[in-house]
Design a protein around this motif. Sequence first.
Motif, PDB file in Angstrom:
ATOM      1  N   VAL A 145      -9.094   5.993  10.034  1.00  0.00           N
ATOM      2  CA  VAL A 145      -8.441   6.703   8.922  1.00  0.00           C
ATOM      3  C   VAL A 145      -8.841   6.055   7.603  1.00  0.00           C
ATOM      4  O   VAL A 145      -8.758   4.829   7.458  1.00  0.00           O
ATOM      5  CB  VAL A 145      -6.899   6.669   9.088  1.00  0.00           C
ATOM      6  N   ARG A 146      -9.281   6.890   6.659  1.00  0.00           N
ATOM      7  CA  ARG A 146      -9.627   6.362   5.338  1.00  0.00           C
ATOM      8  C   ARG A 146      -8.343   6.099   4.576  1.00  0.00           C
ATOM      9  O   ARG A 146      -7.435   6.922   4.558  1.00  0.00           O
ATOM     10  CB  ARG A 146     -10.470   7.365   4.561  1.00  0.00           C
ATOM     11  N   ARG A 147      -8.231   4.940   3.964  1.00  0.00           N
ATOM     12  CA  ARG A 147      -6.985   4.608   3.278  1.00  0.00           C
ATOM     13  C   ARG A 147      -7.223   3.567   2.194  1.00  0.00           C
ATOM     14  O   ARG A 147      -8.199   2.805   2.239  1.00  0.00           O
ATOM     15  CB  ARG A 147      -5.964   4.058   4.270  1.00  0.00           C
TER      16      ARG A 147
ATOM     17  N   SER B  92       0.810  -1.220   0.000  1.00  0.00           N
ATOM     18  CA  SER B  92       0.000   0.000   0.000  1.00  0.00           C
ATOM     19  C   SER B  92       0.843   1.270   0.000  1.00  0.00           C
ATOM     20  O   SER B  92       0.299   2.367  -0.114  1.00  0.00           O
ATOM     21  CB  SER B  92      -0.915  -0.004   1.221  1.00  0.00           C
TER      22      SER B  92
ATOM     23  N   TYR C  64      -6.198   5.046  14.197  1.00  0.00           N
ATOM     24  CA  TYR C  64      -5.903   4.527  12.857  1.00  0.00           C
ATOM     25  C   TYR C  64      -7.076   3.751  12.271  1.00  0.00           C
ATOM     26  O   TYR C  64      -7.278   3.710  11.057  1.00  0.00           O
ATOM     27  CB  TYR C  64      -4.635   3.671  12.873  1.00  0.00           C
TER      28      TYR C  64
ATOM     29  N   ASP D 269      -4.322  12.736   9.131  1.00  0.00           N
ATOM     30  CA  ASP D 269      -4.571  11.548   9.965  1.00  0.00           C
ATOM     31  C   ASP D 269      -3.758  11.551  11.258  1.00  0.00           C
ATOM     32  O   ASP D 269      -3.747  10.571  11.999  1.00  0.00           O
ATOM     33  CB  ASP D 269      -4.261  10.273   9.158  1.00  0.00           C
TER      34      ASP D 269
ATOM     35  N   GLU E 163      -8.105  -4.558   5.685  1.00  0.00           N
ATOM     36  CA  GLU E 163      -8.797  -3.631   6.583  1.00  0.00           C
ATOM     37  C   GLU E 163      -8.709  -4.156   8.009  1.00  0.00           C
ATOM     38  O   GLU E 163      -8.673  -5.361   8.245  1.00  0.00           O
ATOM     39  CB  GLU E 163     -10.270  -3.536   6.188  1.00  0.00           C
TER      40      GLU E 163
ATOM     41  N   GLY F 271      -5.710   0.121   0.541  1.00  0.00           N
ATOM     42  CA  GLY F 271      -4.901  -0.976   1.073  1.00  0.00           C
ATOM     43  C   GLY F 271      -5.665  -2.267   0.997  1.00  0.00           C
ATOM     44  O   GLY F 271      -6.887  -2.278   0.961  1.00  0.00           O
TER      45      GLY F 271
ATOM     46  N   ASP G 142       4.896   6.370   3.461  1.00  0.00           N
ATOM     47  CA  ASP G 142       4.083   6.529   4.666  1.00  0.00           C
ATOM     48  C   ASP G 142       4.260   5.289   5.527  1.00  0.00           C
ATOM     49  O   ASP G 142       3.343   4.481   5.703  1.00  0.00           O
ATOM     50  CB  ASP G 142       2.610   6.715   4.270  1.00  0.00           C
TER      51      ASP G 142
ATOM     52  N   GLY H   9       1.862   4.239   8.134  1.00  0.00           N
ATOM     53  CA  GLY H   9       0.563   3.752   7.668  1.00  0.00           C
ATOM     54  C   GLY H   9       0.538   2.236   7.514  1.00  0.00           C
ATOM     55  O   GLY H   9      -0.301   1.701   6.784  1.00  0.00           O
TER      56      GLY H   9
ATOM     57  N   LEU I 268      -0.047  -1.602   7.534  1.00  0.00           N
ATOM     58  CA  LEU I 268      -1.282  -2.388   7.678  1.00  0.00           C
ATOM     59  C   LEU I 268      -1.024  -3.809   8.176  1.00  0.00           C
ATOM     60  O   LEU I 268      -1.960  -4.496   8.592  1.00  0.00           O
ATOM     61  CB  LEU I 268      -2.018  -2.458   6.339  1.00  0.00           C
TER      62      LEU I 268
ATOM     63  N   LYS J 245      -1.789   6.767  14.093  1.00  0.00           N
ATOM     64  CA  LYS J 245      -0.971   5.748  13.413  1.00  0.00           C
ATOM     65  C   LYS J 245       0.433   5.558  13.964  1.00  0.00           C
ATOM     66  O   LYS J 245       0.923   4.431  14.012  1.00  0.00           O
ATOM     67  CB  LYS J 245      -0.928   6.033  11.917  1.00  0.00           C
TER      68      LYS J 245
END
Length: 429
Positions: free
Chosen positions: A420-422, A139, A417, A412, A427, A424, A143, A146, A148, A188
């Motif tokens: 947060v819209r992301r 993703s 976290y 963000d 989820e 990737g 970042d 960020g 996942l 995050k």
Amino acid sequence: MTATESPEAADEIEPVEDFRARARAWLAATLPPAGSEAWDPSPERRARERQLQRTLWDGGFAGICFPKAYGGLGLTPEHQRAFTVESLPYDMPFSMNVPTLGILAATLVDFGTHEQKLRHLPAILRGEELWVQFLSEPSGGSDLAGCLTRADRDGDTYVLNGSKIWSSGAAAADWAMCLARTDWDVPKHRGLTMFLMEIHQPGVQVEQIRQVDGSREFCQEFFDDVPLPASAIVGEVNDGWTVATRLLTHERMAVGGGSPYTSGRSVGHRSTNASDELVGLVRSRGLEGDARARQLVAEARVDQIVANHLVRRTTQAMATGALPPPAGALMKLFLATNSMRRVEIGLELAGRGAVAWPAGETDGAGDTGGAGELGRATLQRQAICLGGGSNEIQRNIISERLLGMPRELAADKDVPYRDVRRAGSREPR
Ligand SMILES: Cc1cc2nc3c(=O)[nH]c(=O)nc-3n(C[C@H](O)[C@H](O)[C@H](O)COP(=O)(O)OP(=O)(O)OC[C@H]3O[C@@H](n4cnc5c(N)ncnc54)[C@H](O)[C@@H]3O)c2cc1C
């Protein structure tokens, strides 16, 4: 900054020039001359480098700046620089430098528990363990916070799921430092934890990625319910960002050529004679009298002299606290832009010869007077502008953390976290 800046037993330290003379004699008697500078990721070369690292260990020259308690020599960066200069003509375990010694072992020195250091540092210095960093994800890599990939607590263990990518040399490595999310209910940067993990174990699938030049150095890993003991945590639970930040500082220093933990040539270390390769190219093309060719070689040499001074000045300033750790970005950015320029100069000097692959790897391109290696270098030239953080990210660091300019807007920053819209693939629950 670290143990290497204040040697453990100052009264027992061997003078640098005595150490240099001893190293010079040992290197001449023990190691063969250096071969091609080309990065060779073949399994044979990796095995050879493990042996070379073992030779350094047996000769008492491994881990010059690593603490004595964990197998190192506990000497100073000056001793390391002296050894590096003396070792340049010899075949050294270059790939041990980055990421194993300069990044991951260095981070372990800073944040590992006594048991973790005792278990891994001597093994690394003996050449028994190659390490890799599991940070970037499909993703996005810039970042980093960020992340996942998740590690969910299950009693005394954590269970790892997710995927990492662009891991250099993971297929041939033994251990990794892996950043994973352990708390989704905090912003995050505050829900991450760094883990040590054995790479080749059930639940870990490593896939090699074929690159444009045919090499398979990069890997992607898939984690499927991999159990990690709590003893594998580096630093504190949910404080992985602190560990990752220090890891990246070590990376910038190692790639920029300023790490006290690497020996011999590294990505960023070239002597001022490195432009001799360009001189060889000019000679092989009969361009000695060409004013433009002479100007280009001079430019490369000046750039290299500037780089060497920049590295020395920045590392010394970081060691005394005159510059903060983010100053590593200065070295990384200069090395990246300098390397790009050097490839361009080589291309211009080589002319059509650069489009041929090195002799022996083609269908008869034959001897190209060294120019063929530039074809490969051209395909790879942007790698150094991305690995360890892109040039744009280094510029952000320099402007925000060294020059005090306003920070980039981060919508963000204070949001849990989970909310947060992301983009990737995975989820959170
Ligand atoms: C040679 C090499 C070795 C590597 N080794 C490893 C490794 O061992 N382990 C590992 O985990 N990863 C590794 N990487 C991955 C590397 O860390 C990432 O490529 C890098 O962090 C960039 O991430 P990305 O490729 O996902 O690009 P993205 O993050 O998607 O960025 C794409 C582009 O957008 C720009 N950009 C992104 N954010 C910003 C911003 N805030 N401001 C300005 N511009 C921005 C970037 O500069 C880039 O040009 C390696 C990469 C290379 C090339």
